[in-house]
Structures are given as C-alpha cells and as structure tokens.
Design an enzyme around this catalytic site. Structure first.
Site, PDB file in Angstrom:
ATOM      1  N   GLU A   1      40.485  48.536  38.744  1.00 42.15           N
ATOM      2  CA  GLU A   1      41.782  48.503  39.433  1.00 42.15           C
ATOM      3  C   GLU A   1      42.966  48.686  38.474  1.00 42.15           C
ATOM      4  OE1 GLU A   1      41.962  44.950  41.806  1.00 42.15           O
ATOM      5  OE2 GLU A   1      40.373  45.628  43.133  1.00 42.15           O
TER       6      GLU A   1
ATOM      7  N   GLU B   1      33.737  46.561  45.305  1.00 36.36           N
ATOM      8  CA  GLU B   1      34.208  45.250  45.777  1.00 36.36           C
ATOM      9  C   GLU B   1      34.586  45.335  47.247  1.00 36.36           C
ATOM     10  OE1 GLU B   1      37.500  43.322  43.705  1.00 36.36           O
ATOM     11  OE2 GLU B   1      36.661  43.956  41.769  1.00 36.36           O
TER      12      GLU B   1
HETATM   13  O1  IFM Z   1      39.638  38.732  42.613  1.00 36.13           O
HETATM   14  C1  IFM Z   1      40.061  40.041  42.689  1.00 36.13           C
HETATM   15  C2  IFM Z   1      39.343  40.906  41.671  1.00 36.13           C
HETATM   16  O2  IFM Z   1      39.515  40.441  40.376  1.00 36.13           O
HETATM   17  C3  IFM Z   1      39.854  42.328  41.715  1.00 36.13           C
HETATM   18  N1  IFM Z   1      39.841  42.838  43.060  1.00 36.13           N
HETATM   19  C4  IFM Z   1      40.395  42.028  44.112  1.00 36.13           C
HETATM   20  C5  IFM Z   1      39.815  40.630  44.056  1.00 36.13           C
HETATM   21  C6  IFM Z   1      40.403  39.765  45.182  1.00 36.13           C
HETATM   22  O3  IFM Z   1      41.783  39.673  45.036  1.00 36.13           O
END
Ligand code: IFM
Length: 444
Positions: free
Chosen positions: A166, A351
């Site tokens: 990210e 994710e």
């Molecule tokens: O916890 C975070 C993660 O570190 C990166 N993506 C989003 C998740 C939830 O906010």
C-alpha cells in the site's frame, strides 16, 4: 443455491504485518523504525498505543504457525521489519534479525504453508528517516540493497515476494495527512514519496531478477471503489480522478505503461517532483503478479473546493467498526478493472477483512458479522474469477487481532481473538467458518 467452486490450486491464506503483530521491535539488536518513533510520540495514536508488545508473535510464532496449520490455511503473508535486519537501514547487518525470519519460514515450510513475504509494510528504519526517508532519492538503492540481502537469505524457500504494501498509504497518510508515521503534512512530499517508492520497487525487481531465483515478485496496492453520485460530467470526472489518485492506477499505470494516470496529472501535475519523466522508462517493468487490498467503497461528488476536486458522501450503507461502508461489489469492480486495463499474469487479493467489536463469551467469539462480510466478498471474487480475472489466491486480513496503526488496539480485524493481557489466542467463529471454506474450496 448453486455451489461456487474455486480452482484446485487456489491459495487461501491469511495476512499480517511485522509492526502490527510481532512486538519487541528493538529485540536482539534491531533498530528503531519510524512507527516505533511515531507511536512513542504523544498524541499520535489511540490512547498512546504502541507496537511494543502487540501479539508478541516474535516469541509466539511457533504457536501461531501451528494455529494456521490447524485451520488448514494454505498460505501466509507476513512482512519483514527492515530495521531488524539492517538496524540503521543500510550498512551493518543484524544476523539475529534475519534469523527470526529464517526460523519463521522454516516453521511454515514444515507446516506445509506457503510463505508470501512483503518486504516493506511501513516500518522504515528511523535512521533512514533522518536522511529524508522516502523523500530522499537514495532510498531506492537502500531498499534494493536490503531486499537483495533478504532474497539471498530466504529465496531458497520463499517463492512469492511483495516489494511494497500500500504505497499510497505511506505517501498520503504518512506525508500529506500526518495520520501515519512519519507524521508529515506536505502534499509535495507525498508525491515525491509516491515516485521514490516506484523507483525503489523497480530497483528491487531488478535485484530479484539478477539473483536468478525461482520465484515471483509483485506489489500490493490499496483500493476503495469510487462510484460517482450522478452521471453528470463533473461527478463522473471526480470519481475517475479519485480512482486514479487513490487506487491501483497511481502505481500500476507507471509500472505497466510507464506513465502516471492522465486525469490525475491534469489536477496534480505540479505536485510531482521535477524531472520525474526521466525515471518513467525505468519504472516500467514486468512484474509477476499484482496484489489487491480491498475493504470498502466510496460515493463521490465533484467539489471544486475540495482536494483534487473530490468530495466523499455517505450513502447510508452498513459500516464496519472502522466506519468503512460495506460494499462487496466494489471488489469485483477493482479486480476486473485491473485485469482489463493491465492484463497482469496473476492477481492475488492480498488483504480483505473487517473490524468489528468482538468479545469472548465462555471461550468463544461469535463474529457473525465478519462471516457475512467475508462471504459477500468471496462471492464477488468468485464472480471476477468466472469473468476472466487471473485470481490465484485470497488472503484474509488478518490472522489475528493486532495493532491497527493510529487506531491502536481499538479495532479488531482478526479471525483469531487476542487477549492482549495474557496473549491467549481464541479461534473466532469466522476462523472456523473460513477453515471449512478452505477444506471445501467452495462457498454455498
Ligand atoms: O491494518 C491494515 C494493514 O496494515 C494495511 N491494510 C489495511 C489494514 C486495515 O486497515
């Protein structure tokens, strides 16, 4: 109802990140990270929470791998803390730091779980921040040297590498909004950080190819589907600019096409670092897969007074504990958008998951809402798969409750509950449900 089956080799996984779960960030000779420094600065995080102990995965990793094995998880995505390996970010190597990950990878291999390694999930060595961090062009070489060392150490067993997690969040939450480390509020810095992360990613890919290892390398991007509030031209354009600024195009356009997205350039060209054009040929480089993170969607309206002319409206949908609206169809939009625009060889959902208020009741956690959330998103992923997206795996965020950055321990994303006082792990109902999905390789 019809059963939705997934391909035989589909990789069902769970994801975590170093600073969020490991705890003891300074153990065994590690250096400070920018998150260690930031969270120890007053008024930066919820109740002053830090990653000092977190889930103490640093000492409980064997138990955590055993738990994943028990659940039948096929792959585990975790990140490496750069300052554990290079306490100053470059130069002196800390053997005890890399040794932790070496042991973790061995443990995973013995459990039959495929490791997916993220090289950078936000814990930049603080010593590098003192030299400008992601704003310093040299960071591309620092990152590639660190990555290369890790490839050499773990590349005999790790077959999937993610350069950056990210990068949008690092750039904008960390350098424009000041909500994340290093806590800056400078839009010019944010765009410089976008650009230098792309350069760092590109040099790490070069280092990986030069090692000639058997394995694949990609990048993970954050996404929030952006729907226009109306079909009028201004709202459509605002949604397009939001998509280009916030989602995968900001990074995949340079990587796949060698250029920043064109509508974004109209409103933000001045923010990009001078001479950025000269780096674009280098940044354009073949990768083996794209990692997509997806949690929520936004409804967008044009507003000339707002940043980049984008205003977000509340469309009254149900929200998670993060205050993020639940919008599963956005996952389909993002996945098909990536495939149609860039035709990547492989795509992973690296994710997806949700925070809800959980509690342990006589040894159990009945997190029905999380099950509903995951099921709805699994269905959209399946639909995307059926429509031609080369989706190879799905990582639920997160294996266990953990340190949610500026939100501290107030948000629980895990499918395993953590009692932070005792470090007891409790398998939530969602984990049992997920385990069954993995076993059947299908949803009904
Ligand atoms: O916890 C975070 C993660 O570190 C990166 N993506 C989003 C998740 C939830 O906010």
């Amino acid at each position: 109802m019809e059963k939705m089956e997934f391909p035989k080799d589909f990789l069902w996984g769970v994801a975590t990140a170093s600073y969020q779960i490991e705890g003891f960030p300074l153990a065994d000779g590690a250096g400070q990270s920018i998150w260690h420094r930031f969270s120890h600065t007053p008024n930066t995080t919820y109740k002053g929470d830090t990653g000092d102990v977190a889930c103490d995965h640093y000492h409980h990793y064997k138990e955590d791998v055993a738990m994943m094995k028990e659940l039948g998880v096929k792959a585990y995505r975790f990140s490496i803390a750069w300052p554990r390996v290079f306490p100053n970010g470059k130069g002196k190597i800390n053997l005890k730091g890399i040794d932790f990950y070496d042991r973790l990878v061995d443990e995973l291999m013995n459990a039959g779980i495929e490791p997916f390694v993220t090289l950078y999930h936000w814990d930049l060595p603080a010593a590098l921040q003192d030299e400008g961090g992601w704003m310093n062009r040299d960071v591309a070489n620092w990152f590639a040297d660190y990555a290369d060392y890790v490839f050499q150490k773990l590349g005999d067993r790790v077959k999937h590498w993610i350069t950056l997690n990210e990068p949008w969040v690092t750039a904008f939450m960390g350098h424009m909004l000041g909500i994340h480390a290093p806590g800056m509020k400078d839009v010019y810095a944010a765009f410089k950080v976008v650009h230098n992360q792309l350069r760092a990613h590109s040099k790490a890919v070069d280092a990986f190819r030069a090692e000639n290892l058997d394995g694949k390398i990609g990048i993970t991007l954050s996404n929030r589907s952006q729907s226009p509030v109306s079909q009028n031209e201004a709202d459509l354009m605002a949604a397009q600019i939001a998509h280009e600024q916030i989602n995968y195009p900001l990074f995949l356009n340079p990587i796949f096409k060698g250029e920043y997205p064109k509508h974004l350039l109209v409103v933000a060209r001045d923010y990009f670092p001078a001479g950025y054009e000269h780096d674009m040929d280098d940044i354009k480089k073949s990768i083996d897969f794209v990692g997509i993170n997806y949690y929520s969607g936004s409804l967008v309206k044009s507003d000339p007074k707002a940043t980049f002319g984008i205003r977000t409206l509340d469309r009254g949908l149900e929200k998670t504990d993060m205050g993020w609206e639940i919008y599963p169809q956005g996952l389909y939009e993002i996945l098909t958008g990536v495939q149609d625009t860039y035709n990547p060889k492989e795509v992973f959902i690296t994710e997806n998951g949700a925070a809800f208020k959980d509690s342990v009741i006589t040894g159990e956690v009945h997190d029905q809402k999380r099950i509903g959330y995951l099921k709805a998103h699994f269905k959209e992923a399946h639909k995307a798969l059926m429509d031609g997206v080369k989706l190879k795996g799905y990582f639920v965020w997160s294996l266990m409750d953990n340190y949610e950055w500026a939100e501290g321990y107030s948000k629980r994303f895990g499918i395993v509950y953590i009692d932070y006082k005792t470090q007891k792990r409790t398998i939530k109902d969602s984990a049992k449900w997920y385990s069954n999905i993995i076993l059947k390789n299908a949803i009904d």
